[in-house]
Design a protein around this motif. Sequence first.
Motif, short mmCIF file in Angstrom:
data_model
loop_
_atom_site.label_atom_id
_atom_site.label_comp_id
_atom_site.label_asym_id
_atom_site.label_seq_id
_atom_site.Cartn_x
_atom_site.Cartn_y
_atom_site.Cartn_z
N VAL A 154 -3.33 -7.00 -10.00
CA VAL A 154 -3.07 -6.57 -8.64
C VAL A 154 -4.09 -5.51 -8.27
O VAL A 154 -4.42 -4.65 -9.08
N LYS A 155 -4.61 -5.57 -7.06
CA LYS A 155 -5.44 -4.47 -6.56
C LYS A 155 -4.47 -3.41 -6.09
O LYS A 155 -3.76 -3.60 -5.11
N PHE A 156 -4.42 -2.32 -6.84
CA PHE A 156 -3.41 -1.31 -6.57
C PHE A 156 -3.66 -0.56 -5.27
O PHE A 156 -4.78 -0.25 -4.92
N SER A 157 -2.57 -0.27 -4.61
CA SER A 157 -2.56 0.68 -3.51
C SER A 157 -1.45 1.66 -3.86
O SER A 157 -0.73 1.49 -4.84
N SER A 158 -1.28 2.68 -3.07
CA SER A 158 -0.31 3.72 -3.42
C SER A 158 1.14 3.21 -3.44
O SER A 158 1.98 3.79 -4.10
N GLY A 159 1.46 2.11 -2.75
CA GLY A 159 2.83 1.63 -2.69
C GLY A 159 3.16 0.47 -3.60
O GLY A 159 4.24 -0.08 -3.52
N VAL A 160 2.26 0.10 -4.50
CA VAL A 160 2.49 -1.09 -5.33
C VAL A 160 3.68 -0.90 -6.28
O VAL A 160 4.39 -1.85 -6.58
N GLY A 161 3.91 0.32 -6.73
CA GLY A 161 5.02 0.56 -7.65
C GLY A 161 6.37 0.33 -7.02
O GLY A 161 7.33 -0.03 -7.69
N LYS A 162 6.47 0.53 -5.72
CA LYS A 162 7.74 0.33 -5.02
C LYS A 162 8.17 -1.12 -5.04
O LYS A 162 9.36 -1.43 -5.07
N THR A 163 7.21 -2.04 -5.02
CA THR A 163 7.53 -3.46 -4.99
C THR A 163 7.82 -4.03 -6.37
O THR A 163 8.30 -5.16 -6.47
N PRO B 139 8.29 6.95 -9.77
CA PRO B 139 7.37 7.51 -8.79
C PRO B 139 7.04 8.99 -8.99
O PRO B 139 6.32 9.56 -8.19
N GLU B 140 7.57 9.63 -10.05
CA GLU B 140 7.27 11.04 -10.29
C GLU B 140 5.76 11.28 -10.40
O GLU B 140 5.25 12.31 -9.98
N LEU B 141 5.07 10.33 -11.01
CA LEU B 141 3.62 10.40 -11.14
C LEU B 141 3.02 9.31 -10.26
O LEU B 141 3.29 8.13 -10.47
N GLY B 142 2.26 9.69 -9.27
CA GLY B 142 1.68 8.74 -8.33
C GLY B 142 0.42 8.08 -8.88
O GLY B 142 -0.10 8.44 -9.93
#
Length: 127
Positions: free
Chosen positions: A6-15, A62-65
């Motif tokens: 995946v090309k990461f963006s800041s919101g990828v962890g939420k999904t 999400p504690e560590l971005g």
Amino acid sequence: MGKTWVKFSSGVGKTAKAADKPYRLTDSEGLFLHVMTTGKRYWRVRYRANGKEQTLTLGSYPELGLKDARHMRDKAKEMLKSGIDPNQNEKLLAVQSDTREVDTFELVAREWFDLRKDPWRPRLLMT
């Protein structure tokens, strides 16, 4: 354990949602988000030290971005270039901080004395 690129963006962890098996969402230069079956997500870095593949856990999402995880990955890479294994360094720092925080009898006695010396002064000065 399958890899997902995946090309990461800041919101990828939420999904990233829990699945039947743990899986990885890979970013770059060894950094990936490890998603557990419980739904917990951890930033980890894969690297090689002394001819062995190692994994360093940086922290939980999400504690560590993403930005901080990439920065920590870069610091770990710098340590590797200077010949220091990041996992061993973390263990050493943990042991050193534990030994610094241990209260010795002398430290506790001095603290106790400092708390109680003022009420004793007038009586000691009278005799």
